[in-house]
Design an enzyme around this catalytic site. Structure first.
Site, mmCIF file in Angstrom:
data_model
loop_
_atom_site.group_PDB
_atom_site.id
_atom_site.type_symbol
_atom_site.label_atom_id
_atom_site.label_comp_id
_atom_site.label_asym_id
_atom_site.label_seq_id
_atom_site.Cartn_x
_atom_site.Cartn_y
_atom_site.Cartn_z
ATOM 1 N NE ARG A 1 -4.074 -1.791 2.307
ATOM 2 C CZ ARG A 1 -4.946 -1.962 3.295
ATOM 3 N NH1 ARG A 1 -4.796 -1.306 4.437
ATOM 4 N NH2 ARG A 1 -5.961 -2.794 3.141
ATOM 5 N NE ARG B 1 -15.152 -2.944 7.050
ATOM 6 C CZ ARG B 1 -14.346 -3.384 6.078
ATOM 7 N NH1 ARG B 1 -13.830 -4.606 6.162
ATOM 8 N NH2 ARG B 1 -14.084 -2.625 5.039
#
Length: 608
Positions: A178, A242
């Site tokens: 990432r 979430r």
């Protein structure tokens, strides 16, 4: 070969004519006694095996490079960017912003291609569930809508990639790397995918997907309130949002994702494929499926091509290995047999071809077997002319126009003439048999040495034993010729370019440094010299051989029984060995062993 009368070696008192750069054997050798006639000697199998293995390894490297280049050509034609590693399972990276559909596509990829799915999210959630220190630390970042730091993720990912199932089946790396730091860490570990897939979805679609996303805590499955609702009311009742799926946190994560994606783009730009993710999952996967299938097919085709080339290479090397018979023996028997002469002609030709194929343009051949050594009374100019013919016709067979150059008369008046070694050589060349297909006059022409001899149609020049004469220097004519030839190859065969004194001594002083510098600009591509006891030309003590691009190898001649001899390898040298180095090899001394002073200075040193 001839001896160097001005240099005497200490132990065996070897002397040699002008020892210059000569390599070891050709790359392929064999120690199979059945492959040797009585007139050839063999070399140790260990060094031969190493050379054969190295040649095949080099061939495989070239093949690998060729396959990569071929794939690059294909992807340029098909707008597909892929690089496959040879003979390895598929390796895939997939990247996308939050809610881009990575998870769904990963499931489909695993079902179709059987790859091991490695998700940083799954790895981290496993740590969270276990309540480990890493999991608790990661939880802080995730709840804040921030990416987990590199040091927390990198160790887990690399460990997972090293497991056997990932090595055997291939892997699908989901959402990693990432950051640039993560990508660079993989590069340092030589972990690189065959293809890097990026799912491209507009920001507004991503935000809607995230805000409407729900997680089943029991199965870990992701749903969406409108796009992908749960199958039953029971599942719907236990779904949760979430903590990082709020609009504010989603926007923050998108911004961070974009910055990081831009940072790692240079690492994978050559294998990146961007796919429109704002479509139905089946349409997106159809494009991914087509892409990965093509990658696999290219891998299979490349592997077949590679195996074919390697098989051919091994066969060629086996053939060469069978033909190699070591250094010819009985080289002091004059005249040399046709077999011995042809052995050296082939040896010289192969080394010269390798050098020219590598782009060398200023080359020198030095071969002083007895029949090619003008200082010996067995010198045969016909042998030199045969060698020249072999070189010229071989290059002519490759379509090159070759000019064979013999220096003409030098000087004026009493100094007019040419070196005795070259007397009549041009006439011999003109009357030699050059084949039935008219090579002479078409592909091979005979001329002199000088700039005016260089013509536009000439591709390559062979200079026959160019040498200075008393009071006259050939260097100026050679320099004019090389300047006119430019990048076209010029090959000197048995040159003698040392300064020779005139009656006034002028040649020894004026411009000597420049002449020596020019003479040294020619690189030796082949050398073979016999080594004798100092002051003698019999018996032969050993040989020094160099064949481009291999190192120098020193051989010792050994009498096996009356009338039989062989050459054994003593040492190899990366550059031309000195007299002392060869003496040490014959004495069995280590190369770094300190030389002891001899004579009066040795006596004085011992006292002190």
């Amino acid at each position: 070969m001839a001896m160097i009368t001005s240099v005497t070696m200490n132990f065996p008192h070897i002397s040699t004519h002008n020892i210059s750069s000569n390599p070891i054997f050709s790359p392929i050798c064999t120690n199979n006694p059945s492959n040797f006639s009585s007139s050839y000697s063999s070399v140790p199998i260990s060094s031969n095996y190493i050379r054969l293995s190295s040649s095949i390894a080099y061939s495989e490297q070239v093949i690998a490079s060729h396959n990569v280049n071929r794939r690059t050509h294909l992807r340029n034609n098909h707008k597909i960017k892929v690089i496959c590693s040879r003979s390895e399972p598929l390796k895939v990276m997939i990247s996308g912003a939050p809610a881009s559909g990575k998870g769904t596509q990963c499931e489909l990829i695993v079902q179709k291609f059987g790859l091991v799915h490695i998700s940083t999210g799954h790895l981290l959630r496993a740590e969270l569930s276990a309540g480990t220190d890493i999991g608790n630390k990661a939880k802080e970042y995730m709840n804040a809508g921030r990416l987990v730091p590199d040091e927390i993720v990198t160790a887990m990912v690399t460990t997972r990639l090293s497991k056997e199932d990932a090595k055997e089946k291939g892997w699908l790396l989901d959402g990693y790397p990432r950051t640039l730091a993560q990508a660079e860490s993989l590069e340092r570990l030589n972990i690189r995918p065959d293809i890097y897939i990026v799912l491209d979805v507009p920001d507004e679609i991503l935000i809607d997907r995230c805000v409407g996303r729900r997680l089943d805590p029991l199965t870990g499955k992701i749903y969406h309130v409108t796009n992908f609702p749960p199958e039953t009311e029971d599942i719907k009742a236990r779904l949760i949002t979430r903590p990082d799926d709020t609009e504010e946190k989603v926007k923050s994560r998108l911004q961070i994702y974009k910055q990081n994606a831009e940072a790692i783009l240079p690492v994978y730009s050559d294998i990146m494929n961007k796919i429109d993710g704002n479509r139905g999952k089946d349409a997106v996967f159809a494009e991914i499926d087509s892409l990965l299938s093509r990658v696999q097919k290219e891998e299979q085709d490349a592997r077949k091509s590679e195996e074919s080339v390697i098989s051919s290479t091994r066969a060629d090397m086996a053939s060469l290995s069978k033909d190699w018979r070591g250094i010819p023996t009985r080289l002091n028997n004059i005249p040399h047999s046709r077999e011995i002469r042809e052995y050296f002609y082939t040896d010289v030709l192969q080394a010269t071809q390798r050098a020219i194929n590598d782009g060398k343009t200023r080359l020198k051949i030095e071969i002083n077997i007895p029949e090619l050594n003008p200082s010996m009374d067995v010198y045969r100019i016909g042998t030199l002319m045969e060698l020249i013919r072999v070189l010229a016709l071989s290059f002519a067979d490759d379509g090159k126009r070759v000019k064979v150059c013999v220096q003409g008369s030098m000087g004026e008046g009493a100094l007019a003439g040419m070196p005795l070694q070259l007397a009549g050589s041009r006439k011999i060349l003109e009357y030699m048999d050059w084949g039935d297909y008219g090579a002479l006059g078409n592909f091979v022409n005979i001329g002199s040495i000088g700039g005016k001899e260089v013509e536009k149609q000439d591709d390559l020049f062979i200079l026959v034993a160019p040498q200075n004469a008393v009071g006259n220097c050939i260097i100026d004519d050679m320099r004019a010729m090389t300047d006119a030839a430019g990048s076209r190859p010029i090959i000197l065969v048995n040159p003698k370019l040392k300064d020779l004194p005139a009656s006034s001594g002028i040649m020894q002083t004026m411009g000597r440094d420049k002449r020596l510098e020019y003479a040294a600009s020619f690189e030796i591509c082949y050398q073979f010299r016999l080594l004798y006891y100092a002051g003698t030309q019999y018996p032969i003590m050993g040989a020094l051989r160099m064949s481009y691009p291999y190192p120098y190898e020193l051989y010792k001649r050994v009498d096996e029984s009356p009338g039989k001899e062989k050459y054994i390898s003593l040492a190899t040298f990366a550059k031309r060995p000195s007299i002392d180095e060869m003496n040490d090899a014959f004495e069995g001394k280590s190369r770094n062993q300190e030389k002891k002073a001899e004579g009066f200075w040795g006596f004085l040193s011992g006292i002190l």
